[in-house]
Design a protein around this motif. Structure first.
Motif, mmCIF file in Angstrom:
data_model
loop_
_atom_site.group_PDB
_atom_site.id
_atom_site.type_symbol
_atom_site.label_atom_id
_atom_site.label_comp_id
_atom_site.label_asym_id
_atom_site.label_seq_id
_atom_site.Cartn_x
_atom_site.Cartn_y
_atom_site.Cartn_z
ATOM 1 N N SER A 1 0.820 -1.191 -0.086
ATOM 2 C CA SER A 1 0.078 -0.127 -0.203
ATOM 3 C C SER A 1 0.909 1.262 -0.011
ATOM 4 O O SER A 1 2.032 1.190 0.330
ATOM 5 C CB SER A 1 -0.890 -0.081 1.130
ATOM 6 O OG SER A 1 -0.350 0.234 2.239
ATOM 7 N N MET A 2 0.282 2.243 -0.609
ATOM 8 C CA MET A 2 0.802 3.571 -0.325
ATOM 9 C C MET A 2 0.823 4.095 0.838
ATOM 10 O O MET A 2 -0.205 3.831 1.525
ATOM 11 C CB MET A 2 0.112 4.707 -1.595
ATOM 12 C CG MET A 2 0.380 4.273 -2.962
ATOM 13 S SD MET A 2 -0.703 5.458 -3.830
ATOM 14 C CE MET A 2 -0.011 6.940 -3.754
ATOM 15 N N GLN A 3 1.758 4.788 1.369
ATOM 16 C CA GLN A 3 1.674 5.461 2.760
ATOM 17 C C GLN A 3 0.759 6.459 2.780
ATOM 18 O O GLN A 3 0.265 7.172 1.858
ATOM 19 C CB GLN A 3 2.980 5.827 3.001
ATOM 20 C CG GLN A 3 4.267 4.978 3.286
ATOM 21 C CD GLN A 3 5.391 5.498 3.403
ATOM 22 O OE1 GLN A 3 5.740 6.881 3.267
ATOM 23 N NE2 GLN A 3 6.520 4.855 3.829
ATOM 24 N N GLN A 4 0.084 6.555 3.891
ATOM 25 C CA GLN A 4 -1.119 7.333 3.860
ATOM 26 C C GLN A 4 -0.201 8.784 4.399
ATOM 27 O O GLN A 4 -0.113 9.364 5.523
ATOM 28 C CB GLN A 4 -1.937 7.007 5.604
ATOM 29 C CG GLN A 4 -3.123 7.877 5.363
ATOM 30 C CD GLN A 4 -4.143 7.266 6.333
ATOM 31 O OE1 GLN A 4 -4.464 6.159 6.415
ATOM 32 N NE2 GLN A 4 -4.726 8.193 7.219
ATOM 33 N N ARG A 5 0.015 9.394 3.373
ATOM 34 C CA ARG A 5 0.697 11.022 3.474
ATOM 35 C C ARG A 5 0.619 11.490 2.089
ATOM 36 O O ARG A 5 0.250 10.915 1.184
ATOM 37 C CB ARG A 5 2.138 10.664 3.864
ATOM 38 C CG ARG A 5 2.791 10.007 2.715
ATOM 39 C CD ARG A 5 4.423 9.766 2.791
ATOM 40 N NE ARG A 5 5.086 8.951 2.362
ATOM 41 C CZ ARG A 5 5.451 9.665 1.020
ATOM 42 N NH1 ARG A 5 5.138 10.627 0.521
ATOM 43 N NH2 ARG A 5 6.123 8.717 -0.123
ATOM 44 N N ILE A 6 0.921 13.010 2.078
ATOM 45 C CA ILE A 6 1.087 13.802 0.734
ATOM 46 C C ILE A 6 2.355 14.242 1.095
ATOM 47 O O ILE A 6 2.992 14.689 2.204
ATOM 48 C CB ILE A 6 -0.226 14.652 0.684
ATOM 49 C CG1 ILE A 6 -0.348 15.704 1.735
ATOM 50 C CG2 ILE A 6 -1.338 13.722 0.554
ATOM 51 C CD1 ILE A 6 -1.075 16.877 1.293
ATOM 52 N N SER A 7 2.854 14.763 -0.035
ATOM 53 C CA SER A 7 4.493 15.374 -0.025
ATOM 54 C C SER A 7 4.001 16.861 -0.442
ATOM 55 O O SER A 7 4.539 17.783 -0.063
ATOM 56 C CB SER A 7 5.163 14.729 -1.108
ATOM 57 O OG SER A 7 5.497 13.367 -0.945
ATOM 58 N N ILE A 8 2.935 16.946 -1.538
ATOM 59 C CA ILE A 8 2.820 18.356 -2.175
ATOM 60 C C ILE A 8 1.193 18.457 -2.263
ATOM 61 O O ILE A 8 0.579 17.598 -2.879
ATOM 62 C CB ILE A 8 3.611 18.678 -3.364
ATOM 63 C CG1 ILE A 8 5.087 18.580 -3.199
ATOM 64 C CG2 ILE A 8 3.307 19.952 -3.910
ATOM 65 C CD1 ILE A 8 5.626 18.305 -4.606
ATOM 66 N N LEU A 9 0.740 19.493 -1.914
ATOM 67 C CA LEU A 9 -0.713 20.008 -2.083
ATOM 68 C C LEU A 9 -0.461 20.873 -3.382
ATOM 69 O O LEU A 9 0.008 21.928 -2.951
ATOM 70 C CB LEU A 9 -1.499 20.375 -1.038
ATOM 71 C CG LEU A 9 -2.864 20.823 -1.242
ATOM 72 C CD1 LEU A 9 -3.737 19.936 -1.952
ATOM 73 C CD2 LEU A 9 -3.536 21.601 0.035
ATOM 74 N N THR A 10 -1.022 20.820 -4.602
ATOM 75 C CA THR A 10 -0.858 22.050 -5.651
ATOM 76 C C THR A 10 -1.997 22.442 -6.040
ATOM 77 O O THR A 10 -3.161 21.802 -6.142
ATOM 78 C CB THR A 10 -0.418 21.351 -6.931
ATOM 79 O OG1 THR A 10 1.086 20.654 -6.385
ATOM 80 C CG2 THR A 10 -0.184 22.355 -7.900
ATOM 81 N N ILE A 11 -2.289 23.613 -5.796
ATOM 82 C CA ILE A 11 -3.533 24.571 -6.312
ATOM 83 C C ILE A 11 -3.317 25.196 -7.446
ATOM 84 O O ILE A 11 -2.313 26.009 -7.581
ATOM 85 C CB ILE A 11 -3.985 25.436 -5.285
ATOM 86 C CG1 ILE A 11 -4.135 24.961 -4.020
ATOM 87 C CG2 ILE A 11 -5.125 26.345 -5.552
ATOM 88 C CD1 ILE A 11 -4.334 25.944 -2.798
ATOM 89 N N GLY A 12 -4.103 24.978 -8.475
ATOM 90 C CA GLY A 12 -4.232 25.489 -9.947
ATOM 91 C C GLY A 12 -4.913 26.952 -9.757
ATOM 92 O O GLY A 12 -6.153 27.020 -9.466
ATOM 93 N N ALA A 13 -4.372 28.049 -9.989
ATOM 94 C CA ALA A 13 -4.895 29.126 -9.875
ATOM 95 C C ALA A 13 -5.257 30.064 -10.919
ATOM 96 O O ALA A 13 -4.500 29.994 -12.117
ATOM 97 C CB ALA A 13 -4.052 30.283 -8.989
ATOM 98 N N ASP A 14 -6.483 30.855 -11.033
ATOM 99 C CA ASP A 14 -6.646 31.437 -12.254
ATOM 100 C C ASP A 14 -5.909 32.663 -12.527
ATOM 101 O O ASP A 14 -5.629 33.197 -13.505
ATOM 102 C CB ASP A 14 -8.149 31.645 -12.226
ATOM 103 C CG ASP A 14 -9.417 30.545 -12.373
ATOM 104 O OD1 ASP A 14 -8.875 29.693 -13.376
ATOM 105 O OD2 ASP A 14 -10.183 30.543 -11.944
ATOM 106 N N ASP A 15 -5.474 33.025 -11.187
ATOM 107 C CA ASP A 15 -4.625 34.232 -11.240
ATOM 108 C C ASP A 15 -3.472 33.989 -10.334
ATOM 109 O O ASP A 15 -3.580 34.366 -9.134
ATOM 110 C CB ASP A 15 -5.460 35.670 -10.621
ATOM 111 C CG ASP A 15 -4.736 36.906 -10.774
ATOM 112 O OD1 ASP A 15 -3.463 36.974 -10.858
ATOM 113 O OD2 ASP A 15 -5.230 38.071 -10.732
#
Length: 150
Positions: free
Chosen positions: A10-24
């Motif tokens: 299984s994948m570990q229960q974690r994230i490395s990066i949260l990316t937000i796509g911005a209109d501006d």
């Protein structure tokens, strides 16, 4: 109700990066920098990274993010947010891809971007080996190497 684990390992229960796509993008960078007082750990004209507690927040142009993934930036299918699951070695990316490819809808097949590394996308998740992301022994993102030359 428990769900059955479909992966061999299984994948570990974690994230490395949260990316937000911005209109501006400039407005978002101004908000995080001037309003919240946050400092970037790496940035260039296309993206900015902020170190948070155990992971990175990245902000980039919404259309650029969609194009990078290979999906349409308009409509209901693209939510402008991705969760990055970073690993140390390219072999780990390939292993997870092989385990997931018949179980999830792959949005982007494994690819090597011009800046190096290896990644693929499914649902809202990027699995990546990125030479610019530094990870600790628990695979928490501890920083980002400079990208202003990219």
């Amino acid at each position: 109700m428990a769900t059955k684990n479909l992966l061999k390992s299984s994948m570990q229960q974690r994230i490395s990066i949260l990316t937000i796509g911005a209109d501006d993008l400039d407005a978002m960078k101004t908000f995080y920098g001037e309003v919240l007082g946050w400092k970037t750990v790496a940035e260039n004209k296309d993206i900015a990274f902020y170190q948070l507690n155990g992971f990175l927040l990245s902000i980039c142009d919404r259309k650029m993010l969609a194009d990078f993934i290979g999906v349409d930036s308009t409509g209901q299918g693209f939510r402008s947010v991705t969760f990055g699951y970073n690993v140390e070695r390219k072999e780990e990316v390939w292993e997870l891809y092989k385990q997931l490819k018949d179980k999830v809808k792959i949005l982007k097949e494994p690819s090597e971007p011009p800046f190096g590394g290896l990644f693929f996308y499914f649902t809202d998740i990027e699995v990546a080996q990125n030479p610019f992301i530094t990870l600790d022994a628990n695979n928490n993102a501890t920083g980002h190497k400079p990208i202003d030359h990219l």
